[in-house]
Motif scaffolding. Structure first.
Motif, PDB file in Angstrom:
ATOM      1  N   TYR A 163      34.922  -9.804  22.652  1.00 40.54           N
ATOM      2  CA  TYR A 163      35.518  -9.173  21.476  1.00 40.54           C
ATOM      3  C   TYR A 163      35.151  -9.975  20.218  1.00 40.54           C
ATOM      4  CZ  TYR A 163      38.250  -5.954  24.293  1.00 40.54           C
ATOM      5  OH  TYR A 163      38.626  -4.947  25.153  1.00 40.54           O
ATOM      6  N   TYR A 164      34.821  -9.230  19.165  1.00 43.29           N
ATOM      7  CA  TYR A 164      34.420  -9.843  17.905  1.00 43.29           C
ATOM      8  C   TYR A 164      35.244  -9.265  16.760  1.00 43.29           C
ATOM      9  CZ  TYR A 164      30.053 -11.028  20.368  1.00 43.29           C
ATOM     10  OH  TYR A 164      29.108 -11.501  21.256  1.00 43.29           O
ATOM     11  N   CYS A 165      35.617 -10.108  15.819  1.00 46.34           N
ATOM     12  CA  CYS A 165      36.159  -9.595  14.569  1.00 46.34           C
ATOM     13  C   CYS A 165      35.044  -9.639  13.527  1.00 46.34           C
ATOM     14  CB  CYS A 165      37.377 -10.382  14.098  1.00 46.34           C
ATOM     15  SG  CYS A 165      37.091 -12.118  13.704  1.00 46.34           S
ATOM     16  N   SER A 166      35.169  -8.780  12.538  1.00 49.03           N
ATOM     17  CA  SER A 166      34.098  -8.639  11.560  1.00 49.03           C
ATOM     18  C   SER A 166      34.623  -8.068  10.256  1.00 49.03           C
ATOM     19  CB  SER A 166      33.022  -7.710  12.119  1.00 49.03           C
ATOM     20  OG  SER A 166      32.010  -7.470  11.171  1.00 49.03           O
ATOM     21  N   ASP A 167      33.828  -8.235   9.225  1.00 52.06           N
ATOM     22  CA  ASP A 167      34.125  -7.552   7.966  1.00 52.06           C
ATOM     23  C   ASP A 167      33.500  -6.157   7.958  1.00 52.06           C
ATOM     24  OD1 ASP A 167      31.620  -8.635   5.535  1.00 52.06           O
ATOM     25  OD2 ASP A 167      31.429  -8.231   7.683  1.00 52.06           O
ATOM     26  N   GLN A 168      32.848  -5.800   9.035  1.00 53.24           N
ATOM     27  CA  GLN A 168      32.284  -4.467   9.171  1.00 53.24           C
ATOM     28  C   GLN A 168      33.318  -3.521   9.765  1.00 53.24           C
ATOM     29  OE1 GLN A 168      28.903  -3.904   7.993  1.00 53.24           O
ATOM     30  NE2 GLN A 168      29.720  -5.823   7.157  1.00 53.24           N
ATOM     31  N   VAL A 169      33.214  -2.249   9.400  1.00 53.83           N
ATOM     32  CA  VAL A 169      34.193  -1.273   9.887  1.00 53.83           C
ATOM     33  C   VAL A 169      33.532   0.028  10.320  1.00 53.83           C
ATOM     34  CG1 VAL A 169      36.127  -2.215   8.579  1.00 53.83           C
ATOM     35  CG2 VAL A 169      34.644  -0.486   7.522  1.00 53.83           C
ATOM     36  N   THR A 170      32.222   0.021  10.476  1.00 55.03           N
ATOM     37  CA  THR A 170      31.513   1.223  10.904  1.00 55.03           C
ATOM     38  C   THR A 170      30.821   0.949  12.236  1.00 55.03           C
ATOM     39  OG1 THR A 170      29.588   0.533   9.617  1.00 55.03           O
ATOM     40  CG2 THR A 170      31.148   2.034   8.552  1.00 55.03           C
ATOM     41  N   PRO A 171      30.475   2.021  12.957  1.00 61.68           N
ATOM     42  CA  PRO A 171      29.781   1.826  14.239  1.00 61.68           C
ATOM     43  C   PRO A 171      28.489   1.037  14.052  1.00 61.68           C
ATOM     44  CG  PRO A 171      30.564   4.067  14.047  1.00 61.68           C
ATOM     45  CD  PRO A 171      30.778   3.434  12.707  1.00 61.68           C
ATOM     46  N   GLN A 172      28.201   0.211  15.026  1.00 64.47           N
ATOM     47  CA  GLN A 172      26.995  -0.603  15.014  1.00 64.47           C
ATOM     48  C   GLN A 172      26.066  -0.123  16.129  1.00 64.47           C
ATOM     49  OE1 GLN A 172      26.654  -3.145  12.612  1.00 64.47           O
ATOM     50  NE2 GLN A 172      28.566  -2.245  11.863  1.00 64.47           N
ATOM     51  N   TYR A 173      24.774  -0.162  15.893  1.00 65.75           N
ATOM     52  CA  TYR A 173      23.824   0.347  16.870  1.00 65.75           C
ATOM     53  C   TYR A 173      22.734  -0.670  17.140  1.00 65.75           C
ATOM     54  CZ  TYR A 173      26.206   4.646  15.597  1.00 65.75           C
ATOM     55  OH  TYR A 173      27.167   5.586  15.362  1.00 65.75           O
ATOM     56  N   GLY A 174      22.591  -1.012  18.417  1.00 68.80           N
ATOM     57  CA  GLY A 174      21.476  -1.860  18.802  1.00 68.80           C
ATOM     58  C   GLY A 174      21.759  -3.334  18.703  1.00 68.80           C
ATOM     59  N   GLY A 175      21.617  -4.046  19.805  1.00 68.91           N
ATOM     60  CA  GLY A 175      21.678  -5.490  19.778  1.00 68.91           C
ATOM     61  C   GLY A 175      23.068  -6.055  19.919  1.00 68.91           C
ATOM     62  N   VAL A 176      23.111  -7.348  19.814  1.00 66.66           N
ATOM     63  CA  VAL A 176      24.347  -8.085  19.963  1.00 66.66           C
ATOM     64  C   VAL A 176      25.194  -7.902  18.706  1.00 66.66           C
ATOM     65  CG1 VAL A 176      25.316 -10.384  20.326  1.00 66.66           C
ATOM     66  CG2 VAL A 176      23.152  -9.753  21.412  1.00 66.66           C
ATOM     67  N   CYS A 177      26.494  -7.795  18.926  1.00 65.14           N
ATOM     68  CA  CYS A 177      27.393  -7.591  17.786  1.00 65.14           C
ATOM     69  C   CYS A 177      27.165  -8.629  16.691  1.00 65.14           C
ATOM     70  CB  CYS A 177      28.852  -7.686  18.242  1.00 65.14           C
ATOM     71  SG  CYS A 177      29.479  -6.265  19.142  1.00 65.14           S
ATOM     72  N   SER A 178      27.181  -9.877  17.088  1.00 70.81           N
ATOM     73  CA  SER A 178      27.147 -10.947  16.091  1.00 70.81           C
ATOM     74  C   SER A 178      25.825 -11.038  15.347  1.00 70.81           C
ATOM     75  CB  SER A 178      27.449 -12.286  16.766  1.00 70.81           C
ATOM     76  OG  SER A 178      26.549 -12.516  17.818  1.00 70.81           O
ATOM     77  N   ALA A 179      24.812 -10.286  15.792  1.00 70.73           N
ATOM     78  CA  ALA A 179      23.526 -10.279  15.097  1.00 70.73           C
ATOM     79  C   ALA A 179      23.426  -9.146  14.086  1.00 70.73           C
ATOM     80  CB  ALA A 179      22.379 -10.164  16.103  1.00 70.73           C
ATOM     81  N   GLN A 180      24.458  -8.326  13.999  1.00 69.79           N
ATOM     82  CA  GLN A 180      24.453  -7.209  13.061  1.00 69.79           C
ATOM     83  C   GLN A 180      24.733  -7.686  11.640  1.00 69.79           C
ATOM     84  OE1 GLN A 180      23.519  -4.219  14.456  1.00 69.79           O
ATOM     85  NE2 GLN A 180      23.343  -5.571  16.224  1.00 69.79           N
ATOM     86  N   PHE A 181      24.521  -6.794  10.709  1.00 72.45           N
ATOM     87  CA  PHE A 181      24.759  -7.092   9.295  1.00 72.45           C
ATOM     88  C   PHE A 181      26.230  -7.438   9.077  1.00 72.45           C
ATOM     89  CE2 PHE A 181      24.121  -6.914   4.824  1.00 72.45           C
ATOM     90  CZ  PHE A 181      25.277  -6.363   4.296  1.00 72.45           C
ATOM     91  N   GLY A 182      26.475  -8.360   8.179  1.00 73.30           N
ATOM     92  CA  GLY A 182      27.840  -8.698   7.815  1.00 73.30           C
ATOM     93  C   GLY A 182      28.282 -10.009   8.446  1.00 73.30           C
ATOM     94  N   TYR A 183      29.572 -10.234   8.375  1.00 66.82           N
ATOM     95  CA  TYR A 183      30.146 -11.464   8.903  1.00 66.82           C
ATOM     96  C   TYR A 183      30.886 -11.171  10.208  1.00 66.82           C
ATOM     97  CZ  TYR A 183      29.001 -13.298   4.326  1.00 66.82           C
ATOM     98  OH  TYR A 183      28.327 -13.691   3.192  1.00 66.82           O
ATOM     99  N   TRP A 184      30.702 -12.079  11.162  1.00 64.21           N
ATOM    100  CA  TRP A 184      31.243 -11.884  12.508  1.00 64.21           C
ATOM    101  C   TRP A 184      31.860 -13.175  13.011  1.00 64.21           C
ATOM    102  CZ3 TRP A 184      30.810  -7.114  15.023  1.00 64.21           C
ATOM    103  CH2 TRP A 184      30.058  -6.153  14.332  1.00 64.21           C
ATOM    104  N   GLY A 185      32.904 -13.030  13.810  1.00 60.82           N
ATOM    105  CA  GLY A 185      33.445 -14.175  14.498  1.00 60.82           C
ATOM    106  C   GLY A 185      32.516 -14.592  15.625  1.00 60.82           C
ATOM    107  N   GLN A 186      32.917 -15.646  16.297  1.00 62.63           N
ATOM    108  CA  GLN A 186      32.057 -16.222  17.336  1.00 62.63           C
ATOM    109  C   GLN A 186      32.108 -15.436  18.639  1.00 62.63           C
ATOM    110  OE1 GLN A 186      35.050 -17.275  16.543  1.00 62.63           O
ATOM    111  NE2 GLN A 186      36.077 -18.254  18.289  1.00 62.63           N
ATOM    112  N   GLY A 187      33.073 -14.539  18.756  1.00 67.51           N
ATOM    113  CA  GLY A 187      33.230 -13.767  19.991  1.00 67.51           C
ATOM    114  C   GLY A 187      34.152 -14.478  20.962  1.00 67.51           C
ATOM    115  N   THR A 188      34.958 -13.699  21.646  1.00 68.39           N
ATOM    116  CA  THR A 188      35.877 -14.268  22.617  1.00 68.39           C
ATOM    117  C   THR A 188      35.950 -13.348  23.835  1.00 68.39           C
ATOM    118  OG1 THR A 188      38.099 -15.231  22.870  1.00 68.39           O
ATOM    119  CG2 THR A 188      37.957 -13.174  21.630  1.00 68.39           C
TER     120      THR A 188
END
Length: 124
Positions: A93-118
């Motif tokens: 699970y990741y928290c982010s400043d993003q609020v739209t669906p993401q496509y392709g790849g690891v969450c934390s590699a997407q545009f915006g700011y992401w937590g480290q994942g848990t």
């Protein structure tokens, strides 16, 4: 510098509960929309829930009625209360400043700011 730091996840049995937290800094937390995402092995980065600056919320169909997103602006912390957990909720699970669906790849590699994942693991 924007930082998002998630709490440790955990392992529970099906039907159990967990609460994740995300501490934000370096941006106007109270006014910011934020989201929770999750990613299971081999799966897309799935949008779980979002909360807007005015407190409006969105939930994916798969978690609606079981998960609750909320913010404590005094603590610069966003939470995801997860109840009635199912094995299919198992994911990072990741928290982010993003609020739209993401496509392709690891969450934390997407545009915006992401937590480290848990990691959240739900056993049957």
């Amino acid at each position: 510098k924007v930082q998002l730091v998630e709490s440790r996840g955990g392992s529970v049995q099906a039907g159990g509960s967990l609460r994740l937290s995300c501490l934000g800094s370096g941006f106007p937390f109270a006014d910011s929309a934020m989201g929770w995402y999750r990613q299971a092995p081999g799966n897309e980065c799935d949008l779980v829930s979002t909360i807007s600056g005015d407190g409006s919320t969105y939930y994916a169909h798969s978690v609606k009625g079981r998960f609750t997103i909320y913010k404590d602006n005094a603590k610069n912390t966003m939470y995801l209360q997860m109840n009635s957990l199912k094995p299919e909720d198992t994911a990072v699970y990741y928290c982010s400043d993003q609020v739209t669906p993401q496509y392709g790849g690891v969450c934390s590699a997407q545009f915006g700011y992401w937590g480290q994942g848990t990691q959240v693991t739900v056993s049957s």
